[in-house]
Write an enzyme that holds these catalytic residues in place. Structure first.
Site, short mmCIF file in Angstrom:
data_model
loop_
_atom_site.label_atom_id
_atom_site.label_comp_id
_atom_site.label_asym_id
_atom_site.label_seq_id
_atom_site.Cartn_x
_atom_site.Cartn_y
_atom_site.Cartn_z
N PRO A 105 0.83 -1.20 0.00
CA PRO A 105 0.00 0.00 0.00
C PRO A 105 0.87 1.26 0.00
O PRO A 105 1.89 1.32 0.68
CB PRO A 105 -0.80 -0.12 1.30
N LYS A 107 0.66 4.23 1.30
CA LYS A 107 0.91 4.98 2.53
C LYS A 107 1.53 4.14 3.64
O LYS A 107 1.61 4.59 4.77
CB LYS A 107 -0.39 5.62 3.02
N CYS A 108 1.98 2.93 3.33
CA CYS A 108 2.64 2.10 4.34
C CYS A 108 4.14 2.38 4.33
O CYS A 108 4.75 2.46 3.29
CB CYS A 108 2.42 0.61 4.06
N ILE A 109 4.68 2.50 5.52
CA ILE A 109 6.12 2.77 5.66
C ILE A 109 6.89 1.47 5.67
O ILE A 109 6.50 0.49 6.20
CB ILE A 109 6.38 3.57 6.96
#
Length: 109
Positions: A105, A107-109
């Site tokens: 995804p 917006k996943c770090i």
């Protein structure tokens, strides 16, 4: 890279498939095992949901989006962070999408 059933499966540095078309349910079991997860019916419900979401919207859901969409489809009991973290302790959006053979995804770090 991942070797599965004698074939090389191309992955990124974090283990996400580069080609979503290489995914199968058998491969999902192997990816889940690498993540320390034995897939239950509840896991499969989320994995299949994430794949359907990706096919419909052409993006992997970030955690907030995943929680909201799960709540809309399955109700508050399953559409909440606590339930999803119990199933995917390293991060529901990250682990569910990896097991589902989808890109990480955005917006996943």
């Amino acid at each position: 890279m991942l070797i599965f059933e004698g074939k090389e499966i191309s992955t990124d540095s974090e283990g996400y498939l580069k080609e979503t078309t290489q995914w199968s349910e058998a491969l999902a079991v192997a990816i889940a095992a690498n993540e320390g997860i034995e897939l239950s019916a509840e896991h499969w419900e989320v994995v299949r949901f994430v794949r359907e979401f990706y096919l419909e919207f052409n993006t992997s859901p970030a955690i907030r989006m995943l929680v909201k969409a799960m709540a809309n489809k399955f109700g508050e009991e399953k559409g909440n962070s606590r339930y999803l973290h119990r199933l995917f302790p390293k991060g529901p959006a990250k682990q569910a999408t990896k097991i589902a053979g989808l890109p990480k995804p955005v917006k996943c770090i």
